[in-house]
Design an enzyme around this catalytic site. Structure first.
Site, PDB file in Angstrom:
ATOM      1  N   ASN A   1       3.447 -13.248 -11.130  1.00  0.00           N
ATOM      2  CA  ASN A   1       2.376 -12.397 -11.836  1.00  0.00           C
ATOM      3  C   ASN A   1       1.665 -11.975 -10.644  1.00  0.00           C
ATOM      4  OD1 ASN A   1      -0.080 -13.988 -11.405  1.00  0.00           O
ATOM      5  ND2 ASN A   1       0.792 -15.236 -13.113  1.00  0.00           N
TER       6      ASN A   1
ATOM      7  N   ASP B   1       3.377 -24.771 -13.524  1.00  0.00           N
ATOM      8  CA  ASP B   1       2.636 -24.014 -14.653  1.00  0.00           C
ATOM      9  C   ASP B   1       2.723 -24.780 -15.777  1.00  0.00           C
ATOM     10  OD1 ASP B   1       1.542 -21.948 -13.238  1.00  0.00           O
ATOM     11  OD2 ASP B   1       3.482 -20.590 -13.411  1.00  0.00           O
TER      12      ASP B   1
ATOM     13  N   ARG C   1       6.358  -9.917 -20.171  1.00  0.00           N
ATOM     14  CA  ARG C   1       6.967 -11.219 -20.473  1.00  0.00           C
ATOM     15  C   ARG C   1       7.791 -11.367 -21.848  1.00  0.00           C
ATOM     16  NH1 ARG C   1       4.847 -15.243 -17.193  1.00  0.00           N
ATOM     17  NH2 ARG C   1       4.206 -14.440 -15.392  1.00  0.00           N
TER      18      ARG C   1
ATOM     19  N   HIS D   1       0.062 -11.291 -19.871  1.00  0.00           N
ATOM     20  CA  HIS D   1       0.299 -11.981 -21.204  1.00  0.00           C
ATOM     21  C   HIS D   1      -1.002 -11.347 -22.259  1.00  0.00           C
ATOM     22  CE1 HIS D   1       2.248 -15.957 -19.701  1.00  0.00           C
ATOM     23  NE2 HIS D   1       2.979 -15.111 -20.602  1.00  0.00           N
TER      24      HIS D   1
ATOM     25  N   ASP E   1      -2.839 -12.664 -24.176  1.00  0.00           N
ATOM     26  CA  ASP E   1      -4.082 -13.482 -24.373  1.00  0.00           C
ATOM     27  C   ASP E   1      -4.835 -13.361 -22.819  1.00  0.00           C
ATOM     28  OD1 ASP E   1      -2.694 -15.128 -22.284  1.00  0.00           O
ATOM     29  OD2 ASP E   1      -2.919 -17.125 -23.549  1.00  0.00           O
TER      30      ASP E   1
ATOM     31  N   ALA F   1      -3.333 -18.856 -10.535  1.00  0.00           N
ATOM     32  CA  ALA F   1      -2.120 -18.816 -11.100  1.00  0.00           C
ATOM     33  C   ALA F   1      -1.707 -17.717 -12.154  1.00  0.00           C
ATOM     34  CB  ALA F   1      -1.829 -19.935 -11.454  1.00  0.00           C
TER      35      ALA F   1
ATOM     36  N   CYS G   1      -5.138 -20.074 -21.685  1.00  0.00           N
ATOM     37  CA  CYS G   1      -3.738 -20.277 -21.213  1.00  0.00           C
ATOM     38  C   CYS G   1      -3.728 -21.862 -20.939  1.00  0.00           C
ATOM     39  CB  CYS G   1      -3.708 -19.858 -19.805  1.00  0.00           C
ATOM     40  SG  CYS G   1      -3.733 -18.088 -19.523  1.00  0.00           S
TER      41      CYS G   1
ATOM     42  N   ASP H   1      -1.660  49.597 -19.764  1.00  0.00           N
ATOM     43  CA  ASP H   1      -2.250  50.768 -19.889  1.00  0.00           C
ATOM     44  C   ASP H   1      -1.192  51.817 -20.367  1.00  0.00           C
ATOM     45  OD1 ASP H   1      -4.542  50.251 -18.510  1.00  0.00           O
ATOM     46  OD2 ASP H   1      -3.566  50.239 -16.396  1.00  0.00           O
TER      47      ASP H   1
ATOM     48  N   ASP I   1       7.855  35.076  -1.524  1.00  0.00           N
ATOM     49  CA  ASP I   1       7.306  36.452  -1.636  1.00  0.00           C
ATOM     50  C   ASP I   1       8.723  37.137  -2.284  1.00  0.00           C
ATOM     51  OD1 ASP I   1       5.338  38.827  -0.913  1.00  0.00           O
ATOM     52  OD2 ASP I   1       7.623  39.246  -0.546  1.00  0.00           O
TER      53      ASP I   1
END
Ligand code: ARG
Length: 703
Positions: free
Chosen positions: A22, A65, A139, A168, A170, A258, A264, A604, A680
């Protein structure tokens, strides 16, 4: 412990930033301090232990983690849906969390392989209504949501995350006791924001600023009236306190490295279903359908376009089958399962997919839904709006091709169900049956041959917009096409504005008509007026085109011309009487080339030939366009876009304008056959004629 709640945590024994999955982890690999992490974690643990019962899962080496237990799974009652991590870096945590859930007596539900869902990090119960807010986009997969609804018997509201810092749910969304909601709206797409606003009354929404959001203010643990979080601004603290909460700040900077903070680091493992009655209502709004795409899906980029448009619209997909053709020229086939968080979004996605040629596969949806027209000129709601592409509707089991293909029309089916026609709203009559929705509709894209897909910059298949430098190149190709069309008796329609005359292009356009390149001329009052002004008086809007200066009294010239033509009755008579002796209109009349002049509010005169009834003018225009091989649109936004709207795919369109916006607008129709030239128009026409003359000259061919 003051509450009967249980929370699961995991000590940071093996915590570190080891890899990058991340944006927070970027630049932080091995930059966090273990000691400080332990100290901060202990502090949080201490705070929470005062509020609830905290259980611990054993940290495992190699899974840094694992401290983020919010991602272990999602719990409701005695059920736990185990996470399926998106990244292999975290997949090894799954068996440990599974074992923990089982050891506590939870019934563990496991999602199919390759269907990521990251637990309570992406799924949060509303503390009032009892429904489940579920995130997707980074995720967790949208397709996991229906499983949650089914297994946990709870209503799931899908929210799409769009800012990768808040990957995430949260990290940017925190339901609080009493139905309050702490959240950061820019992290969600607009549809999700609407959903949130529909469910949570404004007085309960605590909207946070980016500065607090990036301090993980939403990543808070809420126990009754207490909210535990990393340091936040005084302003936000006041705001939360004003809603009756007690804010407890505890530093978590080491975990921010992290991409996590208080919430978390915890998983609430006591979740009781809120009131039976709420939990049984509509399980999940997620809808799924299967579509098929065929063609040179990779070369043409169609497959990317298809998948991108699904996710851009908040949907999700699963490629069920992808069959890459074997030979260089073989087409490939893809079967894709599309899911969307609601019926409305599914319809939007289907509309766009059908536009790029996808075909719906579900058996029961292979018939077009027809509804009768109940009022002249008014289609039923949800009528299918046509595109420029050949379109088929499935009626009584047969695919029938729509006649008069054009964009922005409805598909009317004849009473015997045998023919389908594109009809403008104003042409619908009571009794017509019109296709509604996207079922049983398909558009047909001619598969580009592989050679063509390697496009030269300004080939007709290039849908390119050229700049001045490359004008010669594109003119060469257009001249070649013009020659081909003329020589095989095809049809070139020119639509043009008065700038053709102002920029000195009229003699060149006149040449094209005289030499048989043009079969039909479309424009407004002005092109005809200024063309004849120039033919009769040598000026265009009073400017002498040879000398480039205004002529005395010249501003009246065009009115004098209009007046004279009115005296003759119409342009034909004025030419036949010898009043107009050269120019675009002269050539049209003498070469029997039909022209339509469509009126506008600024005209016109107008000239007697100008059709001031716009419906009639549109009708006459589309009559002229029918059967065209190519349309050359010369410097008129009004007429180019008008013509573009009536033209089906397959007609080559060349749009020349000095204003890139006009050119882009035309090529944005997505027609592969259109090419835009920003230059043009007088210059363009002179180059074109020069090139055509070169093609005629035997010397040039020999050279
Ligand atoms: N580094 C972890 C990851 O990227 C952080 C997880 C944070 N957890 C959470 N529930 N937001 O997966």
């Amino acid at each position: 412990m003051t509450s009967p709640l249980n929370y699961l945590m995991c000590a940071p024994d093996h915590y570190d930033v080891d890899y990058v999955i991340n944006p927070w982890m970027e630049g932080n690999v091995h930059k966090s301090s273990r000691d400080r992490a332990v100290e901060q974690w202990q502090k949080l643990y201490g705070v929470l232990k005062n509020l609830v019962n905290v259980e611990l899962v054993t940290p495992e080496k190699g899974w840094p983690d694992m401290v983020f237990t919010a991602n272990a799974g999602l719990v409701l009652g005695d059920k736990a849906v185990l996470s399926r991590f998106l990244h292999k870096e975290r997949q090894g945590e799954e068996p440990y969390f599974k074992a923990w859930f089982e050891s506590k007596g939870f019934t563990v539900y496991e999602l199919p392989k390759d269907l990521p869902f990251e637990g309570a990090g992406d799924a949060l119960f509303d503390r009032n209504g009892g429904w489940l807010w579920a995130g997707y986009g980074f995720r967790s997969e949208l397709d996991a949501h229906p499983y949650l609804a089914k297994w946990l018997d709870v209503e799931v509201l899908s929210l799409r995350l769009i800012d990768n810092r808040f990957y995430h749910l949260d990290t940017c969304f925190c339901p609080l006791t009493g139905g309050y909601l702490l959240y950061y709206p820019p992290a969600f797409d607009s549809y999700s924001n609407r959903l949130i606003e529909m469910r949570v009354p404004v007085e309960k929404r605590i909207v946070i600023e980016e500065a607090d959001a990036v301090n993980f203010a939403c990543n808070a643990v809420n126990v009754d009236r207490h909210v535990v979080m990393n340091k936040i601004s005084d302003r936000l603290k006041q705001q939360i306190t004003n809603c009756g909460f007690n804010v407890i700040e505890t530093p978590l900077t080491e975990f921010l490295k992290a991409g996590g903070a208080a919430k978390c680091l915890t998983l609430r493992t006591v979740e009781v279903p809120v009131g039976e009655s709420v939990a049984v209502a509509e399980p999940s709004g997620v809808e799924a359908r299967i579509v098929e795409l065929t063609g040179h899906l990779l070369d043409s980029g169609i497959i990317n376009r298809a998948l991108d448009l699904v996710t851009d619209n908040g949907g999700s997909f699963q490629v069920l089958e992808f069959n890459l053709g074997e030979q260089r020229q073989s087409t490939s086939l893809a079967r894709i399962r599309i899911s969307a968080p609601s019926h409305d979004l599914m319809e939007t996605i289907m509309g766009e997919l059908i536009e790029i040629g996808a075909v719906l596969q579900d058996r029961d949806t292979c018939a077009a839904n027809l509804e009768p027209v109940l009022q002249d000129g008014v289609a039923p709601d949800d009528f299918y709006v046509t595109t420029i592409y050949p379109t088929d509707a499935c009626v009584d089991g047969e695919w029938i091709r729509c006649a008069n293909q054009r964009m922005d029309a409805a598909i009317a089916i004849s009473p015997d169900g045998k023919t389908a026609t594109c009809k403008l709203l104003r042409d619908l009559v009571v009794g017509d049956r019109v296709v509604v929705g996207y079922d049983g509709v398909r558009t047909v894209r001619k598969p580009e041959a592989r050679e063509n897909s390697k496009k030269e910059e300004f080939s007709f298949m290039g849908a390119g917009v050229s700049s001045e430098r490359r004008v010669e190149l594109v003119v060469e190709q257009i001249a070649w096409e013009l020659r081909q069309i003329r020589d095989r008796g095809g049809k070139l329609v020119v639509s043009c504005g008065p700038v053709v005359v102002h920029t000195g292009g009229a003699p060149h356009l006149a040449y094209l008509i005289r030499e048989g390149y043009v079969q039909s001329m479309l424009g407004g009052n002005a092109i005809a007026v200024h063309d004849m002004e120039q033919a009769c008086m040598g000026t265009s809007l009073g400017v002498d085109l040879k000398r480039g200066i205004s002529v005395k009294g010249g501003h009246r010239h065009h009115l004098k011309v209009i007046n004279s033509v009115r005296r003759y009755g119409n342009i034909h008579n004025a030419v036949k009487a010898g009043f107009v002796k050269t120019g675009v209109m002269y050539e049209c009349v003498t070469n029997n080339i039909p022209f339509v002049l469509a009126g506008s509010i600024r005209d016109d005169g107008p000239l007697p030939d100008t059709v001031m009834d716009l419906l009639e003018a549109q009708r006459l225009y589309s009559e002229q366009i029918r059967g065209a091989d190519m349309i050359l649109m010369l410097s008129s936004m009004l007429h180019s876009i008008g013509v573009g709207n009536m033209t089906p795919a397959g007609v080559k369109m060349v749009c020349v304008d000095i204003n890139p916006a006009v050119v882009t607008k035309l090529s944005d129709r997505g027609s592969v056959e259109s090419v835009g030239v920003v230059t043009d128009v007088g210059l363009f026409l002179s180059l074109l004629v020069q090139q055509l003359k070169k093609l005629d000259s035997p010397v040039a061919i020999a050279a």
